[in-house]
Scaffold this motif. Structure first.
Motif, PDB file in Angstrom:
ATOM      1  N   PRO A  30     -14.234  -4.436  -8.049  1.00 27.15           N
ATOM      2  CA  PRO A  30     -12.836  -4.561  -7.607  1.00 27.15           C
ATOM      3  C   PRO A  30     -12.559  -5.844  -6.821  1.00 27.15           C
ATOM      4  O   PRO A  30     -11.432  -6.326  -6.805  1.00 27.15           O
ATOM      5  N   ALA A  31     -13.576  -6.423  -6.190  1.00 30.81           N
ATOM      6  CA  ALA A  31     -13.368  -7.643  -5.413  1.00 30.81           C
ATOM      7  C   ALA A  31     -13.544  -8.901  -6.255  1.00 30.81           C
ATOM      8  O   ALA A  31     -13.569 -10.001  -5.718  1.00 30.81           O
ATOM      9  N   ASP A  32     -13.654  -8.763  -7.580  1.00 30.61           N
ATOM     10  CA  ASP A  32     -13.794  -9.925  -8.459  1.00 30.61           C
ATOM     11  C   ASP A  32     -12.600 -10.849  -8.231  1.00 30.61           C
ATOM     12  O   ASP A  32     -11.458 -10.410  -8.234  1.00 30.61           O
ATOM     13  N   PRO A  33     -12.841 -12.142  -8.004  1.00 26.03           N
ATOM     14  CA  PRO A  33     -11.742 -13.062  -7.694  1.00 26.03           C
ATOM     15  C   PRO A  33     -10.636 -13.094  -8.747  1.00 26.03           C
ATOM     16  O   PRO A  33      -9.492 -13.393  -8.432  1.00 26.03           O
ATOM     17  N   VAL A  34     -10.961 -12.775  -9.984  1.00 23.18           N
ATOM     18  CA  VAL A  34      -9.942 -12.795 -11.019  1.00 23.18           C
ATOM     19  C   VAL A  34      -8.884 -11.723 -10.790  1.00 23.18           C
ATOM     20  O   VAL A  34      -7.717 -11.896 -11.107  1.00 23.18           O
ATOM     21  N   PHE A  35      -9.281 -10.615 -10.170  1.00 22.15           N
ATOM     22  CA  PHE A  35      -8.366  -9.497 -10.006  1.00 22.15           C
ATOM     23  C   PHE A  35      -7.789  -9.390  -8.597  1.00 22.15           C
ATOM     24  O   PHE A  35      -7.043  -8.468  -8.309  1.00 22.15           O
ATOM     25  N   VAL A  36      -8.132 -10.303  -7.719  1.00 25.90           N
ATOM     26  CA  VAL A  36      -7.614 -10.261  -6.351  1.00 25.90           C
ATOM     27  C   VAL A  36      -6.309 -11.042  -6.315  1.00 25.90           C
ATOM     28  O   VAL A  36      -6.253 -12.201  -6.697  1.00 25.90           O
ATOM     29  N   LEU A  37      -5.264 -10.379  -5.873  1.00 22.12           N
ATOM     30  CA  LEU A  37      -3.971 -11.027  -5.781  1.00 22.12           C
ATOM     31  C   LEU A  37      -3.883 -11.844  -4.500  1.00 22.12           C
ATOM     32  O   LEU A  37      -4.509 -11.506  -3.498  1.00 22.12           O
ATOM     33  N   PRO A  38      -3.111 -12.908  -4.507  1.00 24.82           N
ATOM     34  CA  PRO A  38      -2.948 -13.671  -3.277  1.00 24.82           C
ATOM     35  C   PRO A  38      -2.323 -12.793  -2.196  1.00 24.82           C
ATOM     36  O   PRO A  38      -1.494 -11.930  -2.483  1.00 24.82           O
TER      37      PRO A  38
END
Length: 109
Positions: A30-38
Protein backbone atom coordinates in the motif's frame (compact mmCIF):
# COMPACT_ATOMS: atom_id res chain seq x y z
CA UNK A 1 31.79 -7.79 -51.61
CA UNK A 2 31.87 -8.74 -47.97
CA UNK A 3 28.91 -10.32 -46.35
CA UNK A 4 27.82 -9.27 -42.88
CA UNK A 5 26.17 -11.71 -40.54
CA UNK A 6 22.49 -11.00 -40.17
CA UNK A 7 21.67 -9.87 -36.66
CA UNK A 8 18.57 -11.58 -35.33
CA UNK A 9 16.73 -9.54 -32.74
CA UNK A 10 14.61 -11.26 -30.12
CA UNK A 11 10.88 -10.87 -30.56
CA UNK A 12 9.12 -8.38 -28.38
CA UNK A 13 6.96 -9.95 -25.68
CA UNK A 14 3.21 -9.46 -25.78
CA UNK A 15 1.80 -6.79 -23.46
CA UNK A 16 0.48 -8.14 -20.16
CA UNK A 17 -3.12 -9.23 -19.95
CA UNK A 18 -5.66 -7.45 -17.77
CA UNK A 19 -5.50 -10.35 -15.32
CA UNK A 20 -1.71 -10.06 -15.07
CA UNK A 21 -1.93 -6.31 -14.49
CA UNK A 22 -4.59 -6.74 -11.80
CA UNK A 23 -2.54 -9.46 -10.12
CA UNK A 24 0.51 -7.20 -10.16
CA UNK A 25 -1.42 -4.24 -8.74
CA UNK A 26 -3.04 -6.36 -6.04
CA UNK A 27 0.38 -7.71 -5.00
CA UNK A 28 1.86 -4.28 -4.36
CA UNK A 29 2.47 -2.77 -0.96
CA UNK A 30 0.00 0.00 0.00
CA UNK A 31 2.91 2.41 0.53
CA UNK A 32 4.19 1.90 -3.04
CA UNK A 33 5.05 5.39 -4.34
CA UNK A 34 2.97 4.85 -7.45
CA UNK A 35 -0.21 4.58 -5.39
CA UNK A 36 0.50 7.29 -2.81
CA UNK A 37 -1.42 10.46 -3.51
CA UNK A 38 0.17 13.83 -2.86
CA UNK A 39 -0.66 15.17 0.58
CA UNK A 40 -3.54 17.57 0.68
CA UNK A 41 -3.09 20.76 2.68
CA UNK A 42 -4.21 20.24 6.28
CA UNK A 43 -7.32 21.99 7.50
CA UNK A 44 -6.10 24.14 10.38
CA UNK A 45 -9.41 25.72 11.27
CA UNK A 46 -12.81 24.30 11.87
CA UNK A 47 -15.30 24.34 9.05
CA UNK A 48 -16.20 27.83 7.89
CA UNK A 49 -19.82 28.87 8.24
CA UNK A 50 -21.83 27.46 5.38
CA UNK A 51 -19.11 24.97 4.37
CA UNK A 52 -19.94 21.29 3.94
CA UNK A 53 -19.49 18.93 6.84
CA UNK A 54 -16.25 16.87 6.98
CA UNK A 55 -17.98 13.67 5.84
CA UNK A 56 -19.23 15.44 2.71
CA UNK A 57 -15.73 16.82 2.04
CA UNK A 58 -14.26 13.32 2.33
CA UNK A 59 -16.96 11.99 0.01
CA UNK A 60 -16.18 14.73 -2.52
CA UNK A 61 -12.44 14.01 -2.27
CA UNK A 62 -13.04 10.29 -2.84
CA UNK A 63 -15.32 11.07 -5.77
CA UNK A 64 -12.68 13.30 -7.40
CA UNK A 65 -10.04 10.64 -6.75
CA UNK A 66 -12.25 7.96 -8.33
CA UNK A 67 -12.90 10.15 -11.38
CA UNK A 68 -9.16 10.70 -11.69
CA UNK A 69 -8.50 6.94 -11.58
CA UNK A 70 -11.18 6.28 -14.22
CA UNK A 71 -9.66 8.96 -16.46
CA UNK A 72 -6.18 7.49 -16.01
CA UNK A 73 -7.49 4.03 -16.80
CA UNK A 74 -9.12 5.29 -20.00
CA UNK A 75 -5.92 7.05 -21.06
CA UNK A 76 -3.92 3.87 -20.37
CA UNK A 77 -6.29 1.80 -22.50
CA UNK A 78 -6.06 4.34 -25.34
CA UNK A 79 -2.27 4.32 -25.08
CA UNK A 80 -2.24 0.53 -25.17
CA UNK A 81 -4.31 0.52 -28.37
CA UNK A 82 -2.12 3.23 -29.92
CA UNK A 83 1.01 1.20 -29.08
CA UNK A 84 -0.55 -1.94 -30.56
CA UNK A 85 -1.26 -0.12 -33.82
CA UNK A 86 2.24 1.36 -33.92
CA UNK A 87 3.67 -2.11 -33.34
CA UNK A 88 1.62 -3.47 -36.27
CA UNK A 89 2.87 -0.62 -38.46
CA UNK A 90 6.47 -1.36 -37.49
CA UNK A 91 6.00 -5.05 -38.22
CA UNK A 92 4.54 -4.19 -41.66
CA UNK A 93 7.40 -1.79 -42.37
CA UNK A 94 9.93 -4.42 -41.27
CA UNK A 95 8.40 -7.02 -43.56
CA UNK A 96 8.39 -4.55 -46.45
CA UNK A 97 12.02 -3.69 -45.75
CA UNK A 98 12.96 -7.38 -45.72
CA UNK A 99 11.23 -7.84 -49.10
CA UNK A 100 13.07 -4.83 -50.51
CA UNK A 101 16.42 -6.15 -49.28
CA UNK A 102 15.70 -9.57 -50.76
CA UNK A 103 14.80 -7.98 -54.14
CA UNK A 104 17.99 -5.90 -54.12
CA UNK A 105 20.07 -9.00 -53.37
CA UNK A 106 18.43 -10.86 -56.25
CA UNK A 107 19.17 -7.99 -58.64
CA UNK A 108 22.77 -7.77 -57.43
CA UNK A 109 23.42 -11.42 -58.23
Amino acid sequence: MSSKAKRVLPTRPEPPSVEQILQDVQGTHPADPVFVLPAEPPLDHGPAPGSPEPAAEERDRLYRQSRSFVGMNQRLQQSRERLREQRRELERAGAELERGIAEMREKAL
